[in-house]
Write an enzyme that holds these catalytic residues in place. Sequence first.
Site, PDB file in Angstrom:
ATOM      1  N   THR A 149       1.164   8.848  -3.597  1.00 43.28           N
ATOM      2  CA  THR A 149       1.830   8.589  -4.863  1.00 43.28           C
ATOM      3  C   THR A 149       1.205   9.384  -6.001  1.00 43.28           C
ATOM      4  O   THR A 149      -0.004   9.655  -5.986  1.00 43.28           O
ATOM      5  CB  THR A 149       1.764   7.095  -5.211  1.00 43.28           C
ATOM      6  OG1 THR A 149       2.244   6.877  -6.542  1.00 43.28           O
ATOM      7  CG2 THR A 149       0.333   6.572  -5.145  1.00 43.28           C
ATOM      8  N   TYR A 187      -2.741  -0.124  -7.455  1.00 44.14           N
ATOM      9  CA  TYR A 187      -1.816   0.550  -6.531  1.00 44.14           C
ATOM     10  C   TYR A 187      -2.245   1.995  -6.300  1.00 44.14           C
ATOM     11  O   TYR A 187      -2.402   2.446  -5.154  1.00 44.14           O
ATOM     12  CB  TYR A 187      -0.386   0.490  -7.080  1.00 44.14           C
ATOM     13  CG  TYR A 187       0.567   1.421  -6.372  1.00 44.14           C
ATOM     14  CD1 TYR A 187       0.811   1.287  -5.009  1.00 44.14           C
ATOM     15  CD2 TYR A 187       1.218   2.453  -7.063  1.00 44.14           C
ATOM     16  CE1 TYR A 187       1.683   2.139  -4.352  1.00 44.14           C
ATOM     17  CE2 TYR A 187       2.092   3.305  -6.417  1.00 44.14           C
ATOM     18  CZ  TYR A 187       2.325   3.150  -5.057  1.00 44.14           C
ATOM     19  OH  TYR A 187       3.172   4.003  -4.405  1.00 44.14           O
TER      20      TYR A 187
END
Length: 336
Positions: free
Chosen positions: A119, A143
């Site tokens: 990501t 995250y």
Amino acid sequence: MKNNKILVTGGAGYIGSHVVRQLGLAGESVVTLDNLSTGFEAAVTSGEFVLGDTGDDALLENVFTEHDIETVMHFAAHTVVPESVADPLKYYRNNTASSRTLLEASTRHGVKNFVFSSTAAVYGAPDGNSASEESLTRPINPYGTSKLMTEWMLRDLAAAGGPKFVALRYFNVAGCEPSGTIGQSTPNATLLVKVACEAATGRRPSVKIFGTDYPTPDGTGVRDYIHVDDLACAHLDALTYLRNGGEPQFLNCGYGHGYSVREVLAAVERASGAPLKIDEEPRRAGDPPELIAVADRVRDVLGWTPKYDDLDTIVRTSLEWERKIAAHDPTAYWAA
């Protein structure tokens, strides 16, 4: 041929299912592992489906023993930034610890190639609001940190003789498979295009803008949106690259330009032909003002050529799928 199957973890989810579909069309032999916490078995259009958790070592042992797995494509993860801030250990358990278990099983069984769903959140809030692969990795939420830790494990394992890998750092993924075969049906979705299309079809009362005072042209956050089918294609290109002896890579997956929240909502209004009810809210913790990909390397290294670099196309394919869900079309799938 021995040792030629592809294990796709999280292959019943939004992005994973689009990759499974393209792998099937390419004639690959696929095994999908998913616990269906957010995915749908109906989204798995190719190969064999196994129900279970990526962190279940006994289950992984059975899967790797039964199948000759050449390549792992690892999508299974929690992905909601605000949730990661509120419950960080959930993200370190599922995204990091389970990835370690998967890597251990992969190494034990001689997996050659590993394609990782990473990501752009590994960059945090980069200087200049764009990120290249050389940018510092400074995640600002759990995250992003949980994904970066898996990147480190892949790097160190490859250096120690483990699988060669490509880690694809996604920017904002949106859109649905253009022919409408599969789409994004994630329950309680948080991705802007999906949420806005739900609002446009009456499945949400409104859409929220989180932050209207960012230092951007219209005050709302700016992101690099990539169509899911183009992203799926990058995974197949990564597979070809690794099979041809390519060295480990970290690669950005984006188009290299961005749209603000207001611009995205305007595109949804154009596609639906009706205004949205919009609620303005304060900024969310962990959201950078702007995040754009410097995405030359993925084209140069993998030969990746995107086909859907157009906001209206991204929105149209999302809205078409959302309309199928709203109409209870039996060819769609959704959370009850």
